[in-house]
Design an enzyme around this catalytic site. Structure first.
Site, short mmCIF file in Angstrom:
data_model
loop_
_atom_site.label_atom_id
_atom_site.label_comp_id
_atom_site.label_asym_id
_atom_site.label_seq_id
_atom_site.Cartn_x
_atom_site.Cartn_y
_atom_site.Cartn_z
N GLU A 124 0.86 -1.20 0.00
CA GLU A 124 0.00 0.00 0.00
C GLU A 124 0.88 1.23 0.00
O GLU A 124 2.12 1.12 0.02
CB GLU A 124 -0.94 -0.01 1.21
N HIS A 240 -8.71 9.44 3.63
CA HIS A 240 -8.33 8.38 2.69
C HIS A 240 -8.50 8.93 1.28
O HIS A 240 -9.53 9.52 0.96
CB HIS A 240 -9.19 7.14 2.88
N ARG A 289 -0.32 8.44 2.21
CA ARG A 289 -1.71 8.81 2.01
C ARG A 289 -1.98 10.31 2.07
O ARG A 289 -2.80 10.84 1.31
CB ARG A 289 -2.49 8.12 3.13
N HIS A 348 -10.95 9.53 7.42
CA HIS A 348 -10.71 8.10 7.54
C HIS A 348 -10.13 7.69 8.90
O HIS A 348 -10.59 6.71 9.49
CB HIS A 348 -9.74 7.70 6.43
N ARG A 383 -0.55 8.45 9.36
CA ARG A 383 -0.37 7.01 9.59
C ARG A 383 0.03 6.29 8.31
O ARG A 383 -0.55 6.52 7.24
CB ARG A 383 -1.68 6.43 10.10
#
Ligand code: SIN
Length: 536
Positions: A124, A240, A289, A348, A383
């Site tokens: 990811e 997100h 992200r 998110h 994160r």
């Protein structure tokens, strides 16, 4: 237990039944403690069930090592994603405990994709290696929740659904004596216990559109603040990049379109067909992200568009590998094997929260916190993808072990009673969400943050929260003010905190933290210089 007021006793009350709460409850039960798990909804209604991508972990089974991966590399990626604010000691301890935590979970019956000795791994955003293990393709959280709930039933744990935690009860010395809860009719009861563990999850309901389920109403932030604990890093709410766009008036839960799709080759394009992340970051669409979400937000503004496209048509067997995303897309008439998917960022994950050490201890004796509600220092300003289920597993266990150690010593006998009901500010939820979405999403400035604060205040009335909705709205109101105050004080752009009026990152804030506490009737935002002093 529905007639109130009533009282029951336990050694440990766990608030929340997601990954951190159930892991903690099971470990505490194994340690011989009397445990009660309280949850305001059905036990599986929290965010855990909705997690898609997986669990980021370097398993130590030889497969990762042969591919050149290591816990040190996972830590380096976590530090890089976190924008300079990750606590290296805390993160190192949590990531190193990952393999044992995943082994424990598999021991409870969780089944991951791939052969048992060589689980499948995906990638990811922000990860330099394939290290995200997954279940059911893109249904990892559902499998984690299923396995933990089955273990909970086997262990005959007491679970009290339909009870909203309304106050952590503390004695004259400030130590925890129990928890006040409200049943579905709004009747109050007391769970007397020397230890309370908050595992209440996130804060997505602060915003109009979120990937979180409706229960994510910042309950733990409010419970902790009112008990005297502090919050930190709450300005860092992760959006997100790819929530499914379901139409201009789509509010509430937006189905997640997992980042693992990009890990397996899907690409982001704007509505003119151009890459969204070209030239933005060396990792392109697989940048951390915060970078991708900010790039999409900028592009939407430039084009006046409502969404960008995620093209997953080149991902092999895409519908079989990602059945959850395929079903959500099918519901709006999109076939992800043939059509691009309309996506846009949505709230998110709370990177900050209740300040704890790496045993889950808050500053309040008898109060622990674990999972998304807590701020251990693992996430910093942003994160790293799929570090959250791992943190829940590791910190749930560590907190339970710490509670067991703490309760092994001499105990003070306490008999908490129902506190006198105190009126609290309770904002209208729709007005609060509109204000936060306008003023405190990606791209903030001083005027917008102040306007949001005024709007939340103007939408508030003082009342005693008795129903679940009121308890939640009072929590959202306090949490909104905490977030707005912290975001207002951080006069820089870093990670998920993007300030249009302070677009640069400022070294001063590299070691400083905006810490929020309740003093008397008011919130106080302090700035500490010792960010990394708390991990043990
Ligand atoms: C995703 O699957 O994209 C979300 C995973 C996460 O939030 O860590």
């Amino acid at each position: 237990m529905t007639a109130g007021p009533w009282e029951t006793a336990a050694d440990l009350v766990v608030v929340g039944s997601g990954v951190a709460g159930l892991t903690a409850a099971l470990a505490a039960r194994r340690a011989g403690l009397r445990v009660v798990v309280v949850t305001k909804d059905a036990p599986d209604a929290g965010s855990t069930r909705w997690a898609q991508g997986g669990i980021a972990v370097v398993l130590g089974d030889g497969v990762s090592e042969r591919a050149g991966d290591s816990v040190a590399a996972h830590l380096a990626d976590t530090l890089a994603a976190g924008g300079g604010l990750v606590d290296p000691a805390a993160a190192g301890a949590i990531l190193a405990a990952g393999p044992a935590a995943v082994a424990d979970l598999r021991g409870e019956g969780a089944v991951f994709d791939g052969p048992p000795g060589a689980l499948a791994r995906t990638r990811e955003g922000g990860h330099s290696a394939l290290r995200v293990v997954h279940a059911g393709g893109d249904a990892t959280g559902a499998e984690v929740e299923r396995a933990l709930l089955a273990a909970t039933r086997r262990a005959e744990l007491v679970v009290l659904p339909g009870h909203a935690a309304s106050a952590v009860l503390t004695g004259p010395d400030g130590a925890v004596e129990g928890l006040e809860v409200r049943d579905e009719e709004g009747r109050a009861g007391v769970l007397a216990a020397p230890a309370v563990l908050l595992a209440t999850g996130g804060v997505g309901a602060l915003y109009e559109t979120t990937t979180n389920p409706a229960v994510a109403t910042a309950d733990g932030w409010a419970l902790a603040l009112r008990a005297g604990a502090s919050l930190a890093d709450v300005e860092f709410v992760q959006f997100h990049p790819t929530a499914l766009y379901v139409g201009a008036d789509g509010k509430g839960r937006a189905p997640l379109v997992t980042e693992a799709l990009r890990g397996e080759g899907a690409v982001l394009r704007d509505t003119s067909g151009h890459s969204v992340t070209a030239g933005v970051h060396p990792l392109g669409d697989l940048a951390p992200r915060d970078v991708v979400a900010a790039a999409i937000t900028r592009r939407l503004g430039e084009l006046g568009a409502e969404h960008v496209w995620l093209d997953a048509t080149g991902v092999p067997d895409v519908a079989a590998r990602f059945p959850t995303v395929a079903a959500a897309c099918a519901a709006i008439g999109v076939d992800l094997a043939r059509d691009p998917i309309p996506v846009r960022p949505a709230a998110h994950y709370a990177c900050g929260g209740v300040v704890t050490d790496t045993h889950g201890r808050t500053g309040v004796p008898g109060l622990w916190a674990a999972g998304e509600v807590a701020r251990t220092g693992l996430h910093g300003a942003n994160r790293l993808a799929s570090n959250s289920l791992l943190e829940g597993l590791v910190m749930g266990r560590r907190a339970a072990d710490d509670v067991a150690r703490a309760l092994a010593g001499p105990r003070r006998l306490a008999a908490p009673t129902l506190p006198t009901s105190v009126p609290l500010p309770v904002a209208d939820r729709a007005a609060l969400q509109a204000a936060m979405t306008r003023g405190a999403a990606i791209g903030r400035d001083a005027a917008g943050l102040a306007a949001a604060s005024d709007a939340v205040e103007a939408a508030s009335t003082l009342r005693v929260p008795r129903t679940r909705a009121d308890v939640e709205d009072a929590a959202l109101t306090l949490a909104a003010h905490a977030l707005l105050a912290a975001a207002g004080s951080r006069t820089e752009t870093r990670g998920c905190h993007v300030r249009a009026d302070h677009p640069l990152t400022d070294d001063h804030w590299q070691r400083a933290s905006a810490t929020v506490v309740v003093e008397g009737e008011r919130l106080h935002v302090g700035t500490t210089d010792a960010r990394h002093g708390g991990a043990a």
